[in-house]
Design a protein around this motif. Structure first.
Motif, PDB file in Angstrom:
ATOM      1  N   ALA A 189      67.473  64.081  73.600  1.00  0.00           N
ATOM      2  CA  ALA A 189      67.962  62.870  74.265  1.00  0.00           C
ATOM      3  C   ALA A 189      69.476  62.785  74.115  1.00  0.00           C
ATOM      4  O   ALA A 189      70.087  63.520  73.326  1.00  0.00           O
ATOM      5  N   ASP A 190      70.088  61.880  74.861  1.00  0.00           N
ATOM      6  CA  ASP A 190      71.542  61.667  74.755  1.00  0.00           C
ATOM      7  C   ASP A 190      71.889  60.490  73.853  1.00  0.00           C
ATOM      8  O   ASP A 190      72.880  60.529  73.132  1.00  0.00           O
ATOM      9  N   ILE A 191      71.081  59.431  73.899  1.00  0.00           N
ATOM     10  CA  ILE A 191      71.256  58.306  72.980  1.00  0.00           C
ATOM     11  C   ILE A 191      69.884  57.687  72.696  1.00  0.00           C
ATOM     12  O   ILE A 191      68.945  57.852  73.479  1.00  0.00           O
ATOM     13  N   LEU A 192      69.784  56.954  71.574  1.00  0.00           N
ATOM     14  CA  LEU A 192      68.624  56.116  71.294  1.00  0.00           C
ATOM     15  C   LEU A 192      69.025  54.673  71.552  1.00  0.00           C
ATOM     16  O   LEU A 192      70.045  54.194  71.052  1.00  0.00           O
ATOM     17  N   LEU A 193      68.217  53.957  72.317  1.00  0.00           N
ATOM     18  CA  LEU A 193      68.461  52.553  72.615  1.00  0.00           C
ATOM     19  C   LEU A 193      67.394  51.720  71.917  1.00  0.00           C
ATOM     20  O   LEU A 193      66.190  51.903  72.145  1.00  0.00           O
ATOM     21  N   CYS A 194      67.811  50.802  71.039  1.00  0.00           N
ATOM     22  CA  CYS A 194      66.880  49.993  70.254  1.00  0.00           C
ATOM     23  C   CYS A 194      67.238  48.524  70.427  1.00  0.00           C
ATOM     24  O   CYS A 194      68.234  48.049  69.879  1.00  0.00           O
ATOM     25  N   CYS A 195      66.429  47.808  71.195  1.00  0.00           N
ATOM     26  CA  CYS A 195      66.690  46.391  71.488  1.00  0.00           C
ATOM     27  C   CYS A 195      65.749  45.469  70.718  1.00  0.00           C
ATOM     28  O   CYS A 195      65.560  44.307  71.087  1.00  0.00           O
ATOM     29  N   THR A 196      65.151  45.955  69.657  1.00  0.00           N
ATOM     30  CA  THR A 196      64.140  45.220  68.916  1.00  0.00           C
ATOM     31  C   THR A 196      64.675  43.892  68.391  1.00  0.00           C
ATOM     32  O   THR A 196      65.843  43.771  68.032  1.00  0.00           O
ATOM     33  N   ARG A 197      63.804  42.899  68.331  1.00  0.00           N
ATOM     34  CA  ARG A 197      64.179  41.552  67.882  1.00  0.00           C
ATOM     35  C   ARG A 197      63.788  41.348  66.414  1.00  0.00           C
ATOM     36  O   ARG A 197      62.704  41.732  65.998  1.00  0.00           O
ATOM     37  N   GLN A 198      64.658  40.703  65.661  1.00  0.00           N
ATOM     38  CA  GLN A 198      64.383  40.289  64.282  1.00  0.00           C
ATOM     39  C   GLN A 198      63.762  41.404  63.433  1.00  0.00           C
ATOM     40  O   GLN A 198      62.908  41.161  62.583  1.00  0.00           O
ATOM     41  N   ASP A 199      64.185  42.611  63.649  1.00  0.00           N
ATOM     42  CA  ASP A 199      63.588  43.744  62.944  1.00  0.00           C
ATOM     43  C   ASP A 199      64.129  43.828  61.527  1.00  0.00           C
ATOM     44  O   ASP A 199      65.338  43.792  61.308  1.00  0.00           O
ATOM     45  N   THR A 200      63.231  43.963  60.540  1.00  0.00           N
ATOM     46  CA  THR A 200      63.677  44.016  59.152  1.00  0.00           C
ATOM     47  C   THR A 200      64.069  45.425  58.708  1.00  0.00           C
ATOM     48  O   THR A 200      64.709  45.584  57.675  1.00  0.00           O
ATOM     49  N   PHE A 201      63.682  46.443  59.463  1.00  0.00           N
ATOM     50  CA  PHE A 201      64.145  47.792  59.112  1.00  0.00           C
ATOM     51  C   PHE A 201      64.251  48.697  60.337  1.00  0.00           C
ATOM     52  O   PHE A 201      65.314  49.012  60.790  1.00  0.00           O
ATOM     53  N   VAL A 230      56.923  42.308  59.602  1.00  0.00           N
ATOM     54  CA  VAL A 230      56.481  41.017  60.140  1.00  0.00           C
ATOM     55  C   VAL A 230      57.238  39.865  59.467  1.00  0.00           C
ATOM     56  O   VAL A 230      57.425  39.834  58.268  1.00  0.00           O
ATOM     57  N   ASN A 231      57.704  38.939  60.264  1.00  0.00           N
ATOM     58  CA  ASN A 231      58.263  37.692  59.765  1.00  0.00           C
ATOM     59  C   ASN A 231      58.031  36.618  60.812  1.00  0.00           C
ATOM     60  O   ASN A 231      57.577  36.893  61.925  1.00  0.00           O
ATOM     61  N   GLU A 232      58.315  35.371  60.466  1.00  0.00           N
ATOM     62  CA  GLU A 232      57.965  34.275  61.360  1.00  0.00           C
ATOM     63  C   GLU A 232      58.732  34.337  62.687  1.00  0.00           C
ATOM     64  O   GLU A 232      58.201  33.987  63.737  1.00  0.00           O
ATOM     65  N   ASP A 233      59.979  34.779  62.640  1.00  0.00           N
ATOM     66  CA  ASP A 233      60.746  34.905  63.882  1.00  0.00           C
ATOM     67  C   ASP A 233      60.113  35.915  64.830  1.00  0.00           C
ATOM     68  O   ASP A 233      60.004  35.692  66.037  1.00  0.00           O
ATOM     69  N   GLN A 234      59.693  37.059  64.273  1.00  0.00           N
ATOM     70  CA  GLN A 234      59.065  38.077  65.110  1.00  0.00           C
ATOM     71  C   GLN A 234      57.782  37.561  65.735  1.00  0.00           C
ATOM     72  O   GLN A 234      57.481  37.826  66.893  1.00  0.00           O
ATOM     73  N   LEU A 235      57.002  36.825  64.963  1.00  0.00           N
ATOM     74  CA  LEU A 235      55.743  36.307  65.477  1.00  0.00           C
ATOM     75  C   LEU A 235      55.975  35.360  66.652  1.00  0.00           C
ATOM     76  O   LEU A 235      55.226  35.364  67.622  1.00  0.00           O
ATOM     77  N   LEU A 236      57.027  34.583  66.577  1.00  0.00           N
ATOM     78  CA  LEU A 236      57.334  33.676  67.687  1.00  0.00           C
ATOM     79  C   LEU A 236      57.660  34.457  68.952  1.00  0.00           C
ATOM     80  O   LEU A 236      57.222  34.120  70.045  1.00  0.00           O
ATOM     81  N   HIS A 237      58.429  35.548  68.806  1.00  0.00           N
ATOM     82  CA  HIS A 237      58.806  36.339  69.972  1.00  0.00           C
ATOM     83  C   HIS A 237      57.652  37.189  70.497  1.00  0.00           C
ATOM     84  O   HIS A 237      57.637  37.576  71.660  1.00  0.00           O
ATOM     85  N   SER A 238      56.699  37.502  69.641  1.00  0.00           N
ATOM     86  CA  SER A 238      55.609  38.391  70.054  1.00  0.00           C
ATOM     87  C   SER A 238      54.596  37.683  70.944  1.00  0.00           C
ATOM     88  O   SER A 238      53.761  38.337  71.571  1.00  0.00           O
ATOM     89  N   GLY A 239      54.641  36.361  70.983  1.00  0.00           N
ATOM     90  CA  GLY A 239      53.638  35.632  71.742  1.00  0.00           C
ATOM     91  C   GLY A 239      52.317  35.540  71.018  1.00  0.00           C
ATOM     92  O   GLY A 239      51.286  35.236  71.616  1.00  0.00           O
ATOM     93  N   CYS A 240      52.329  35.797  69.714  1.00  0.00           N
ATOM     94  CA  CYS A 240      51.101  35.777  68.926  1.00  0.00           C
ATOM     95  C   CYS A 240      50.488  34.374  68.920  1.00  0.00           C
ATOM     96  O   CYS A 240      51.210  33.378  68.831  1.00  0.00           O
ATOM     97  N   ASN A 241      49.178  34.313  69.011  1.00  0.00           N
ATOM     98  CA  ASN A 241      48.480  33.047  68.839  1.00  0.00           C
ATOM     99  C   ASN A 241      48.904  32.422  67.513  1.00  0.00           C
ATOM    100  O   ASN A 241      48.892  33.074  66.471  1.00  0.00           O
ATOM    101  N   GLN A 242      49.294  31.153  67.536  1.00  0.00           N
ATOM    102  CA  GLN A 242      49.898  30.558  66.351  1.00  0.00           C
ATOM    103  C   GLN A 242      48.907  30.318  65.220  1.00  0.00           C
ATOM    104  O   GLN A 242      49.297  30.206  64.050  1.00  0.00           O
TER     105      GLN A 242
END
Length: 377
Positions: free
Chosen positions: A276-288, A130-142
């Protein structure tokens, strides 16, 4: 032998909240050989359950199906956290004194601060994704977001040491003005004999996405990419979340070959990785993102978003592919088509990923060495 209390976000018999259960149990096993005994306390705010040495305690839970970081009910969220911390203090205040506490979740920070002050021992804080950038993208209540960030910042300030899983996470905290320097300690994965042994493409080509179905993980972009690739590919979603219903509806509307596995056990997940043939990871602001480490360890080629903690492990064109974080759908499609057309490239990336995932810096010994240093043995 030093005795450490570890507070994490899982309860045996219930779904792990943030996927940390296996990681924590394996950490306890490896540390035992280094003179540490971990007592693991698990909590699940979704189900209103705390596990204290095998005994389950119930507390008020807001009962939403969505991620706690996306709740639209800040009052219920705050009430859940207060109930959780009160229960932890009551359950543990008379426990045999520990030599230290390892806090894996800011949700339990008030209880851990109270208990460690009472016992006169330090606590180590591991910051997860969790970080502030992720919270903004998650649509979390501020309001909820602000409460969560306040808990995390207080945990950072009052811990005697804090771990982050990537240099990206360390740099994000510099941006937000944290004064202490974290120790970068990458998460590691279970050593497994299971490996991907065939790189000939399936028909249709199998793209795998693993993780919570929420906006931080960005499965909506995954679906758009697969739709643009056409009928020659299929997408397998392994995971659950509040976007499941919408994704199923959109996949039908777009004519995408989509398979939704929901939450699956570790043994089946290992089989899914290798088939599977590939893993696709489009995650935003992921720390790990532990999923990417698991896939690489098993030899599955990975395509990930840039500008995240994944760049510590994924080297573009060497052991995986990185697509710039603001890239268009077309850019993702071109990268995937390159891998579809060249099985020898998929094999080279996958085999190098296996080799890199077995380096000393990514092993449990390396993780435990930092742990031993932190607690002064």
């Amino acid at each position: 032998m030093k005795k450490i209390l570890c507070v994490d976000t899982f309860v045996p018999g219930y779904a792990p909240v943030f996927g940390d259960r296996v990681h924590t149990i394996e950490l306890a096993s490896f540390l035992n050989d280094k003179g540490f005994k971990l007592d693991i306390i698990g909590l699940n705010p979704f189900k209103g359950v705390v596990d204290v040495k095998g005994v389950h305690y119930k507390f008020h839970a807001y009962g939403a199906d969505e991620s706690i970081r996306a709740t639209d009910h800040p009052g219920e969220f705050a009430h859940t956290v207060l109930q959780l911390n009160a229960l932890l203090v009551d359950a543990l205040s008379d426990s045999v004194q520990y030599d230290g506490v390892h806090l894996h979740t800011e949700l339990a920070f008030p209880a851990v601060r109270t208990l460690t002050t009472h016992w006169g021992v330090p606590f180590l804080f591991t910051q997860h994704t969790v970080n502030e950038d992720q919270l903004l993208h998650s649509g979390c209540n501020q309001i909820s977001a602000g409460f969560l960030i306040a808990l995390q910042r207080e945990a950072i300030r009052e811990s005697f040491k804090w771990f982050v899983p990537s240099t990206y996470a360390a740099n994000r905290n510099k941006k937000w003005g944290e004064v202490d320097v974290p120790v970068v300690v990458p998460h590691t994965v279970r050593i497994s004999d299971r490996r991907k042994i065939r790189y000939e493409a399936h028909d249709p080509f199998r793209i795998l996405s693993v993780g919570r179905l929420d906006r931080v993980k960005n499965p909506e972009l995954v679906l758009k990419i697969v739709a643009a690739l056409g009928k020659s590919v299929e997408i397998i979603f392994a995971g659950d979340g509040y976007l499941m219903t919408q994704l199923k509806r959109d996949s039908r509307r777009l004519g995408v070959n989509a398979i939704f596995l929901g939450n699956i056990d570790r043994e089946l997940l290992g089989k899914v990785y290798t088939e599977a043939d590939i893993l696709l990871c489009c995650t935003r602001q992921d720390t790990f993102n532990l999923v990417v480490s698991e896939a690489m360890h098993m030899g599955l080629p990975v395509i990930v978003a840039g500008g995240t903690g994944l760049e510590d492990r994924v080297k573009d064109g060497v052991n995986g592919c990185i697509v710039k974080e603001d890239a268009s759908v077309e850019t993702w499609v071109l990268t995937i088509r390159e891998l579809i057309a060249h099985p020898e490239l998929r094999k080279r990336l996958g085999m190098r990923a296996v080799a890199d995932s077995c380096m000393k810096t990514t092993t449990w010994d390396a993780y435990c060495d930092e742990y031993v240093k932190a607690f002064g043995q």
